[in-house]
Write a protein that holds these residues in place. Structure first.
Motif, mmCIF file in Angstrom:
data_model
loop_
_atom_site.group_PDB
_atom_site.id
_atom_site.type_symbol
_atom_site.label_atom_id
_atom_site.label_comp_id
_atom_site.label_asym_id
_atom_site.label_seq_id
_atom_site.Cartn_x
_atom_site.Cartn_y
_atom_site.Cartn_z
ATOM 1 N N VAL A 119 46.724 35.774 41.301
ATOM 2 C CA VAL A 119 46.287 37.165 41.397
ATOM 3 C C VAL A 119 45.443 37.512 40.185
ATOM 4 O O VAL A 119 45.789 37.180 39.048
ATOM 5 C CB VAL A 119 47.487 38.133 41.488
ATOM 6 N N THR A 120 44.325 38.183 40.417
ATOM 7 C CA THR A 120 43.467 38.693 39.363
ATOM 8 C C THR A 120 43.506 40.212 39.423
ATOM 9 O O THR A 120 43.178 40.800 40.452
ATOM 10 C CB THR A 120 42.008 38.223 39.556
ATOM 11 N N LEU A 149 43.960 30.306 46.344
ATOM 12 C CA LEU A 149 43.783 31.578 47.039
ATOM 13 C C LEU A 149 44.013 32.676 46.009
ATOM 14 O O LEU A 149 45.144 32.924 45.583
ATOM 15 C CB LEU A 149 44.771 31.704 48.198
ATOM 16 N N ASN A 150 42.931 33.303 45.586
ATOM 17 C CA ASN A 150 42.970 34.277 44.496
ATOM 18 C C ASN A 150 42.783 35.690 45.048
ATOM 19 O O ASN A 150 41.723 36.021 45.571
ATOM 20 C CB ASN A 150 41.864 33.944 43.485
ATOM 21 N N ASN A 154 44.260 45.418 42.461
ATOM 22 C CA ASN A 154 44.163 46.413 41.382
ATOM 23 C C ASN A 154 43.198 45.898 40.323
ATOM 24 O O ASN A 154 43.496 45.861 39.132
ATOM 25 C CB ASN A 154 45.534 46.701 40.765
ATOM 26 N N TYR A 155 42.044 45.506 40.795
ATOM 27 C CA TYR A 155 41.037 44.867 39.954
ATOM 28 C C TYR A 155 39.784 45.730 39.844
ATOM 29 O O TYR A 155 39.324 46.310 40.839
ATOM 30 C CB TYR A 155 40.651 43.507 40.542
ATOM 31 N N GLY A 156 39.239 45.800 38.641
ATOM 32 C CA GLY A 156 37.969 46.474 38.405
ATOM 33 C C GLY A 156 37.214 45.701 37.348
ATOM 34 O O GLY A 156 37.738 45.443 36.260
ATOM 35 N N LEU A 191 38.105 36.643 30.177
ATOM 36 C CA LEU A 191 38.186 37.378 31.440
ATOM 37 C C LEU A 191 39.440 36.962 32.206
ATOM 38 O O LEU A 191 40.032 35.906 31.932
ATOM 39 C CB LEU A 191 36.943 37.115 32.292
ATOM 40 N N MET A 192 39.829 37.756 33.170
ATOM 41 C CA MET A 192 41.004 37.442 33.981
ATOM 42 C C MET A 192 40.813 36.160 34.793
ATOM 43 O O MET A 192 41.783 35.547 35.224
ATOM 44 C CB MET A 192 41.310 38.602 34.937
ATOM 45 N N THR A 193 39.567 35.788 35.004
ATOM 46 C CA THR A 193 39.246 34.619 35.825
ATOM 47 C C THR A 193 38.934 33.397 34.971
ATOM 48 O O THR A 193 38.285 32.463 35.443
ATOM 49 C CB THR A 193 38.028 34.927 36.713
#
Length: 256
Positions: A119-120, A149-150, A154-156, A191-193
């Motif tokens: 989850v990101t 599978l990402n 609640n991502y911005g 970054l989150m990714t």
């Protein structure tokens, strides 16, 4: 009309829409999807918006299977943005229950197919039941080595970039990072990714032509493919067409 405006080339022959084999060349390794059109799908049928979201889950199921079968390494689905909290309370509550419903139903198959769930997003501010569902799926698939599978939940993207800059700034202040070390690579690592490769192909459904605060940094050199098809109707033909178009394009990354 939209296809022409966005340079969405139609494959030359109908045969090109046949199933894509993982051994083919130039398969996008990371596909990112803005799943749009659930509400309009429901409205066209005189149904409440939540019915469109429910049907959208079936499209997610199809998409995951297609991407995995095609040899895609990462599939990122924009499930809920930081701006989606502005929607009616009942709709938000329904959307917050969808990860639980989807993952509870699909987790056995995801484990069987060696898919890893991640989850990101800012999951700490999600309802506890949503957090439990996504954390359970991530934990139980953490050892899987197949497709990732990402879920962007609640991502911005703007918030993500700002938080990354703040973290780097603190490291510069503490002496952990030198000012001269700040570059694209360093920001990407914050970054989150960070653990994922950047998307090769972005798909957006429903006829909208914008990024909606989604992976603004990561999509810098991705190929874009827009379609008028509403997300619940997105099927194998649409997926194959998007990938076929991607295969026809030449990515120059600013070169010639």
């Amino acid at each position: 009309m939209l296809n022409k405006l966005m340079g969405k080339e139609k494959p030359a022959e109908e045969d090109d829409l046949n199933e894509i084999k993982p051994e083919e060349e130039n398969i996008p390794k990371h596909i990112a999807v803005i799943m749009d059109g659930n509400g309009r799908w429901a409205k066209k049928r005189g149904l409440p918006r939540v019915a469109g979201h429910r049907e959208g889950m079936n499209a997610i199921r199809r998409m995951v299977r297609l991407a995995d079968r095609t040899g895609v390494e990462v599939l990122t689905l924009y499930a809920f943005s930081t701006e989606n909290w502005k929607r009616p309370k009942t709709e938000v509550e329904f959307l917050m229950r969808l990860p639980e419903r989807f993952l509870n139903a699909e987790l056995p198959e995801l484990i069987e197919k060696n898919v890893r769930v991640r989850v990101t997003g800012e999951i700490e501010t999600l309802p506890e039941y949503t957090q439990r569902a996504v954390k359970k799926a991530a934990e139980e698939t953490s050892g899987n080595t197949g497709m990732i599978l990402n879920f962007a939940l609640n991502y911005g993207s703007r918030s993500e970039i700002i938080e990354s800059v703040k973290t780097i700034y603190k490291k510069v202040e503490s002496g952990e990072v030198a000012f001269t070390e700040i570059d694209e690579g360093l920001l990407s690592k914050h970054l989150m990714t960070a653990e994922l490769r950047d998307p090769d192909l972005l798909i957006r459904t429903s006829g909208e032509i914008r990024l909606s605060n989604f992976m603004l940094w990561q999509l810098a050199y991705a190929e874009f493919w827009f379609t008028d098809v509403l997300w619940p109707d997105f099927d194998e033909k649409d997926f194959n067409e998007a990938v076929r178009v991607y295969q026809q394009r030449q990515r120059r990354y600013g070169g010639v």
